[in-house]
Each structure stands twice: as C-alpha cells, then as structure tokens.
Design an enzyme around this catalytic site. Structure first.
Site, mmCIF file in Angstrom:
data_model
loop_
_atom_site.group_PDB
_atom_site.id
_atom_site.type_symbol
_atom_site.label_atom_id
_atom_site.label_comp_id
_atom_site.label_asym_id
_atom_site.label_seq_id
_atom_site.Cartn_x
_atom_site.Cartn_y
_atom_site.Cartn_z
ATOM 1 N N ARG A 87 31.919 -22.055 -9.279
ATOM 2 C CA ARG A 87 32.517 -21.023 -8.418
ATOM 3 C C ARG A 87 33.984 -21.344 -8.186
ATOM 4 O O ARG A 87 34.336 -22.445 -7.771
ATOM 5 C CB ARG A 87 31.786 -20.962 -7.068
ATOM 6 C CG ARG A 87 32.461 -20.090 -5.990
ATOM 7 C CD ARG A 87 32.204 -18.617 -6.224
ATOM 8 N NE ARG A 87 32.931 -17.746 -5.315
ATOM 9 C CZ ARG A 87 32.404 -17.147 -4.257
ATOM 10 N NH1 ARG A 87 31.141 -17.352 -3.952
ATOM 11 N NH2 ARG A 87 33.134 -16.349 -3.510
ATOM 12 N N ARG A 97 31.923 -13.908 -9.843
ATOM 13 C CA ARG A 97 31.687 -15.313 -9.507
ATOM 14 C C ARG A 97 30.403 -15.807 -10.157
ATOM 15 O O ARG A 97 29.446 -15.059 -10.300
ATOM 16 C CB ARG A 97 31.644 -15.524 -8.006
ATOM 17 C CG ARG A 97 30.743 -14.560 -7.278
ATOM 18 C CD ARG A 97 31.158 -14.472 -5.817
ATOM 19 N NE ARG A 97 30.488 -13.407 -5.123
ATOM 20 C CZ ARG A 97 31.052 -12.252 -4.806
ATOM 21 N NH1 ARG A 97 32.277 -11.995 -5.150
ATOM 22 N NH2 ARG A 97 30.394 -11.337 -4.153
ATOM 23 N N ASP A 100 27.295 -17.146 -5.603
ATOM 24 C CA ASP A 100 27.637 -16.877 -4.211
ATOM 25 C C ASP A 100 26.393 -17.193 -3.391
ATOM 26 O O ASP A 100 25.313 -16.670 -3.682
ATOM 27 C CB ASP A 100 28.033 -15.408 -4.040
ATOM 28 C CG ASP A 100 28.553 -15.102 -2.647
ATOM 29 O OD1 ASP A 100 29.177 -15.980 -2.032
ATOM 30 O OD2 ASP A 100 28.336 -13.976 -2.175
ATOM 31 N N ASP A 102 25.170 -17.008 0.457
ATOM 32 C CA ASP A 102 25.456 -16.546 1.818
ATOM 33 C C ASP A 102 24.368 -17.016 2.763
ATOM 34 O O ASP A 102 23.177 -16.818 2.482
ATOM 35 C CB ASP A 102 25.513 -15.013 1.879
ATOM 36 C CG ASP A 102 26.776 -14.439 1.287
ATOM 37 O OD1 ASP A 102 27.814 -15.124 1.288
ATOM 38 O OD2 ASP A 102 26.726 -13.288 0.817
#
Length: 178
Positions: A87, A97, A100, A102
């Site tokens: 990343r 990317r 990711d 989250d």
C-alpha cells in the site's frame, strides 16, 4: 497490562494486483498479530470504485476479530500490514490501492481519538461495506452476541442498493471458517 479481548469488525478491500490473494495475505497477517483471533469472514463482493472512478474494480469483504488491542493500537498494526502488502498512500483520496483495511466497529462502543473514529463515519452509505457486513453478522459467532444485535438490525434496515456490486465468483484463498 493487556486489556480484555473485545470484538472488532474490519472492512478489507483491494483493487491492484491479485486482489483475492492480497486479501488472503491480509487476513493471514491480521490473524498472526499477537492476541488476535479471527472470528468470522464474510462473503466477498466485487465492486465498482466509489469517488474516483478511473481505476480497477475492488474486491471487498468484512472480518470480525477478537483481540486485546484498543482501536488506536489495532490501527497502527493494520497500517503496517497495508504497507507490508504494497500500500502506497497518495494524495488521490479513494484512489487505487493494493490493500485498504478500515476499522468499522468496536465492541467497546464508540471510539473517538485523533486517529480513529468508530463506528466508521461512512460505513452505512457504502454498499461494499453494508452487504459484506450483513453477511458477516449472520455468522453464528456474531449473530447471538449482544454487542452486534442492534447493528444487525440497523444493517437490515438500510437500503444502499447493490448497483455496482456483484457476488465474487472467483477463488477465495481464505477459509470462511477460521
């Protein structure tokens, strides 16, 4: 002194490289963190990009983990995993990317620090989160857990639609039953 293990729900996405393999590596690395136990993994969805549209499609899923890290500590660990899997953060918000991760929810309730706000402020408007999250919350490990019953009800009441979202038909190099 370590805290009491608590559940966290994370959203994972990838749109560069071998997306399924990158997600599998991320799940494995998250599971290898000290004190982390993977509880459940959702079905994956293939999704059109949101925001910045001129990029490849994403592969998204949600996972539930148990660990004794607080959200700030967990964020630091997930950022290391993102970097380790290629990343590169750029000025292009919502751009392409490899990975990711989250943080979406924390069993301990709301969390607000300079680096993490939980629940994630935009989770309910993102079909690529809502659909896998709904699937995840049906897992027997989470379905009867009191921390998630109201969230499951909220997810069922949302109408985010499924435009730009497709059930993932490709390989899933991760196990649905951790």
């Amino acid at each position: 002194m370590k805290g009491t293990p608590r559940h966290h729900i994370l959203g994972l996405g990838s749109n560069l490289g071998d997306r399924a393999d990158i997600l599998a590596q991320a799940i494995r690395r998250i599971g290898e963190l000290p004190s982390v136990r993977i509880l459940a993994i959702s079905e994956a969805v293939d999704s059109d990009p949101v925001g910045y549209a001129d990029q490849p499609k994403f592969l998204n899923l949600c996972i539930a983990i148990s660990c004794d890290l607080n959200p700030d500590e967990l964020l630091a660990k997930t950022l290391e995993i993102e970097r380790g899997l290629g990343r590169e953060r750029t000025a292009q918000r919502n751009g392409p990317r490899t990975l990711d991760i989250d943080l979406l929810f924390y069993e301990g309730g709301p969390w607000d620090s300079p680096t993490v706000t939980l629940p994630h402020p935009r989770w309910s408007s993102r079909g690529f989160v809502v659909i896998p999250l709904g699937n995840l919350l049906q897992d027997p490990v989470l379905a009867k857990h009191p921390a998630w019953t109201s969230l499951a009800s909220e997810v069922r009441s949302l109408s985010v639609g499924d435009q730009g979202l497709r059930a993932w038909q490709g390989p899933t190099p991760w196990s649905k039953t951790p």
